[in-house]
Design a protein around this motif. Structure first.
Motif, PDB file in Angstrom:
ATOM      1  N   MET A   1       0.846  -1.196   0.000  1.00  0.00           N
ATOM      2  CA  MET A   1       0.000   0.000   0.000  1.00  0.00           C
ATOM      3  C   MET A   1       0.880   1.244   0.000  1.00  0.00           C
ATOM      4  SD  MET A   1      -3.063   1.151   2.605  1.00  0.00           S
ATOM      5  CE  MET A   1      -1.993   1.272   4.042  1.00  0.00           C
ATOM      6  N   ALA A   2       0.625   2.139  -0.918  1.00  0.00           N
ATOM      7  CA  ALA A   2       1.387   3.377  -1.025  1.00  0.00           C
ATOM      8  C   ALA A   2       0.671   4.507  -0.292  1.00  0.00           C
ATOM      9  CB  ALA A   2       1.576   3.743  -2.488  1.00  0.00           C
ATOM     10  N   ARG A   3       1.412   5.575  -0.011  1.00  0.00           N
ATOM     11  CA  ARG A   3       0.837   6.750   0.650  1.00  0.00           C
ATOM     12  C   ARG A   3       0.813   7.898  -0.355  1.00  0.00           C
ATOM     13  NH1 ARG A   3       2.089  11.299   4.100  1.00  0.00           N
ATOM     14  NH2 ARG A   3       0.361  11.586   5.567  1.00  0.00           N
ATOM     15  N   THR A  30      -9.442   2.351  -4.347  1.00  0.00           N
ATOM     16  CA  THR A  30      -8.004   2.116  -4.253  1.00  0.00           C
ATOM     17  C   THR A  30      -7.630   1.457  -2.935  1.00  0.00           C
ATOM     18  OG1 THR A  30      -5.812   3.147  -4.434  1.00  0.00           O
ATOM     19  CG2 THR A  30      -7.502   4.386  -3.247  1.00  0.00           C
ATOM     20  N   ARG A  31      -6.519   0.760  -2.939  1.00  0.00           N
ATOM     21  CA  ARG A  31      -5.978   0.173  -1.712  1.00  0.00           C
ATOM     22  C   ARG A  31      -4.977   1.109  -1.042  1.00  0.00           C
ATOM     23  NH1 ARG A  31      -0.892  -2.112  -3.217  1.00  0.00           N
ATOM     24  NH2 ARG A  31      -0.554  -1.964  -5.460  1.00  0.00           N
ATOM     25  N   HIS A  32      -4.705   2.242  -1.674  1.00  0.00           N
ATOM     26  CA  HIS A  32      -3.670   3.135  -1.157  1.00  0.00           C
ATOM     27  C   HIS A  32      -4.206   4.058  -0.067  1.00  0.00           C
ATOM     28  CE1 HIS A  32      -1.213   1.552  -4.278  1.00  0.00           C
ATOM     29  NE2 HIS A  32      -1.980   2.045  -5.237  1.00  0.00           N
ATOM     30  N   ASP A  33      -3.306   4.535   0.751  1.00  0.00           N
ATOM     31  CA  ASP A  33      -3.628   5.467   1.829  1.00  0.00           C
ATOM     32  C   ASP A  33      -3.556   6.888   1.273  1.00  0.00           C
ATOM     33  OD1 ASP A  33      -3.986   6.793   4.225  1.00  0.00           O
ATOM     34  OD2 ASP A  33      -1.921   6.517   4.888  1.00  0.00           O
ATOM     35  N   CYS A 208      -2.898   7.658  -8.118  1.00  0.00           N
ATOM     36  CA  CYS A 208      -3.070   6.225  -7.862  1.00  0.00           C
ATOM     37  C   CYS A 208      -2.515   5.399  -9.019  1.00  0.00           C
ATOM     38  CB  CYS A 208      -4.540   5.892  -7.639  1.00  0.00           C
ATOM     39  SG  CYS A 208      -5.239   6.483  -6.080  1.00  0.00           S
ATOM     40  N   ASP A 212       0.350   2.615  -8.818  1.00  0.00           N
ATOM     41  CA  ASP A 212      -0.030   1.257  -9.218  1.00  0.00           C
ATOM     42  C   ASP A 212       0.905   0.720 -10.298  1.00  0.00           C
ATOM     43  OD1 ASP A 212      -2.188   0.933  -7.498  1.00  0.00           O
ATOM     44  OD2 ASP A 212      -3.635   1.745  -8.926  1.00  0.00           O
TER      45      ASP A 212
END
Length: 220
Positions: A1-3, A30-33, A208, A212
């Motif tokens: 997971m990216a920020r 999205t799965r990102h923070d 994102c 990704d």
């Protein structure tokens, strides 16, 4: 997971909260923070060329402090975007450029709903620097400050402006030309029947995609 950090370059917490509300579809997809913040040192709205110049060093300072995998500058003037990209270690997305890229894929001519004449003049200069000014159908002002915009519901004014862009200027895509306008996207689309681009959503989605696909900043 990216920020991913989305920076509202003005000091208005109400604009930041409005951005967060409009970003719910992106959060869900999205799965990102994704975090949003404003800059306390900046004016409550970025409405003049002087405001743009004032916030650039604040942006550069914040970019140097943060630990993120991508950064979004959430002002439709894309203030200091080249300088900010030079200062950052990660990809930086400007919401105006992201919105233009989205609009180019949705129609032939885009129109912009802007806050004032100073914004319109800046947008045209930027579009010329990006070499896409020929795709601009029109840019119309609702004659409001950011503070006035956030103080009430101006859906009728925005719909009227969007209708002029569509019917008189020939726009088949509408861009909301301020980070605080995203809450009007749904109503405007329903009234006009054309795609409406929220630049904050477009900027976050592009950020994102960058993380990704593991797109990196060009090595200096």
């Amino acid at each position: 997971m990216a920020r991913i950090l989305i920076i509202n370059p003005n000091s208005s917490a109400s604009v930041t909260r409005s951005m967060e509300a409009c970003l719910e579809p992106v959060f869900e997809a999205t799965r990102h923070d994704i975090a949003c913040t404003e800059l306390a040192k900046s004016p409550p709205g970025i409405e003049t060329d002087a405001h743009v110049a004032e916030v650039i060093p604040h942006l550069i300072e914040r970019v140097g402090e943060v630990d993120a995998d991508a950064i979004v500058v959430a002002c439709f003037s894309d203030p200091g975007i080249r300088q900010v990209r030079e200062a950052a270690k990660v990809p930086v997305v400007g919401i105006a450029e992201a919105a233009y890229l989205a609009a180019l894929g949705l129609g032939e001519k885009f129109g912009i709903v802007s806050l004032g004449q100073s914004s319109i003049d800046r947008h045209l200069r930027y579009l010329k620097s990006l070499r896409i000014e020929e795709r601009l159908a029109g840019d119309r002002s609702i004659d409001m400050t950011v503070v006035e915009l956030m103080a009430g519901n101006v859906v009728d004014t925005i719909v009227k402006t969007g209708r002029l862009l569509r019917d008189e200027d020939g726009a088949d895509v509408i861009i909301l030309g301020c980070a605080g306008l995203g809450g009007y996207r749904e109503a405007l689309e329903a009234e006009l029947g054309v795609p409406v681009v929220d630049p904050v959503q477009a900027g976050a989605a592009l950020a994102c995609t960058n993380v990704d696909l593991k797109y990196r900043k060009k090595a200096s």
